[in-house]
Design a protein around this motif. Sequence first.
Motif, short mmCIF file in Angstrom:
data_model
loop_
_atom_site.label_atom_id
_atom_site.label_comp_id
_atom_site.label_asym_id
_atom_site.label_seq_id
_atom_site.Cartn_x
_atom_site.Cartn_y
_atom_site.Cartn_z
N GLY A 10 9.37 -1.25 -3.44
CA GLY A 10 9.75 0.08 -2.98
C GLY A 10 10.97 0.59 -3.74
O GLY A 10 11.86 -0.18 -4.09
N ALA A 11 11.01 1.90 -3.97
CA ALA A 11 12.11 2.48 -4.75
C ALA A 11 13.25 2.98 -3.88
O ALA A 11 14.40 3.03 -4.32
CB ALA A 11 11.59 3.62 -5.62
N LYS A 12 12.94 3.37 -2.64
CA LYS A 12 13.97 3.98 -1.79
C LYS A 12 14.08 3.22 -0.46
O LYS A 12 13.08 2.89 0.17
CB LYS A 12 13.63 5.44 -1.52
CG LYS A 12 13.60 6.30 -2.78
CD LYS A 12 13.24 7.74 -2.46
CE LYS A 12 13.20 8.60 -3.71
NZ LYS A 12 12.85 10.01 -3.41
N GLY B 45 9.27 6.04 2.51
CA GLY B 45 8.15 6.57 1.73
C GLY B 45 7.39 5.48 0.99
O GLY B 45 7.53 4.28 1.26
N TYR B 46 6.59 5.92 0.02
CA TYR B 46 5.73 5.00 -0.71
C TYR B 46 5.99 5.02 -2.21
O TYR B 46 5.19 4.51 -3.00
CB TYR B 46 4.26 5.35 -0.45
CG TYR B 46 3.87 5.17 1.00
CD1 TYR B 46 3.53 3.92 1.50
CD2 TYR B 46 3.89 6.26 1.88
CE1 TYR B 46 3.20 3.74 2.83
CE2 TYR B 46 3.55 6.09 3.21
CZ TYR B 46 3.22 4.83 3.69
OH TYR B 46 2.90 4.67 5.01
N THR B 47 7.13 5.59 -2.60
CA THR B 47 7.49 5.59 -4.02
C THR B 47 7.88 4.19 -4.45
O THR B 47 8.66 3.51 -3.76
CB THR B 47 8.67 6.54 -4.29
OG1 THR B 47 8.33 7.85 -3.84
CG2 THR B 47 9.01 6.58 -5.77
N THR B 48 7.33 3.74 -5.57
CA THR B 48 7.64 2.40 -6.06
C THR B 48 8.54 2.49 -7.30
O THR B 48 8.77 3.56 -7.85
CB THR B 48 6.36 1.63 -6.41
OG1 THR B 48 5.60 2.36 -7.38
CG2 THR B 48 5.51 1.41 -5.15
N ASP C 210 10.37 2.40 -10.91
CA ASP C 210 9.99 2.84 -12.24
C ASP C 210 10.35 1.75 -13.25
O ASP C 210 10.76 0.65 -12.87
CB ASP C 210 10.65 4.17 -12.59
CG ASP C 210 12.18 4.10 -12.55
OD1 ASP C 210 12.74 2.99 -12.58
OD2 ASP C 210 12.82 5.18 -12.50
#
Length: 320
Positions: A60-62, A79-82, A84
Amino acid sequence: MSGIFDNAITSIALGIEDFETGPDARMLSAARNYYAGLLLLAKECLIRAAPEADPMEVIGAKFKPIPDGEGGVDLEVVGYTTVDLTQLKSRFKDFGLPWPDADINKLQRFRNDLEHYHLKEPVSALGEAIASSFPMVVDFFNLLGEDPHDHLADVWDTLLAQRAAFEKVQKKCLASLEIVDWPAVVTDLDRMECPQCSSSLIGQADPDNADREDVIGKCYQCGEEIPFETMMQMVVNTSYEISAYIMAKEGLNPAITDCPECWSSTYVETGEASVCFTCGESVSGECARCSTDITVFEYNPDYPDLCSYCAHMSEKIMRE
């Protein structure tokens, strides 16, 4: 086998299949899929390194802090942002995993460039980007304990062919540069990039030339000729930029500076080397008055045989 791993295999295979079709219109799709597949492989490496954790807690990014009811906090995925590419490299380091020594930046830049404008030779440029990043595919599969050929059998021959073609041209490029009588040691010339297309396939226009003063570069990707002065800057920056960074970080004079004779930013001063790659001049020597070593940073053209202190004292005496 996780869904991320399956998606990685599918993306890489689709990217190579798009690449094999040839038309320029498919190159953006090829680059997107292949690049996404590499990042997914990297994420799978992280997930398998922490098999008991929730995958999103790994990639996960956040995150946000949530009170744990005991005076502390827990970190909750938002959220679902992974992650980079930059975050992936950082997490590999945190997890004690080796990041592959391969060039994925060329592939990333190629994808970004295609989204904004049309490249002159997108098929061949993507071929180089695939070849440059190929060792990354192998290294990720090694980390996963998987055989890449088993999972990428349908496109494996294409991957190998692109790597072989790239290495063949690169070998000729480097051979043409290795015969040059450089004024100091040069290294990492395979990391030079064409000013026009960013290819690393840089060699001499005349592959048999050994005279530094006659070096004219050529990009064997786009055909661009690279002038002598630009080539000298590229060679110096590639060979000495790491030394320049380390020396600057330690509060020392930089390894690369302007030449006091021709003013090109190609003068190398490392303690072992003190010479300009453009004009070939060296201002190093020993002070005639105090025997101190004269470097480019000590050099005074009005007093070429004196160190900066002795030059200053001579000027002071003259004024008096």
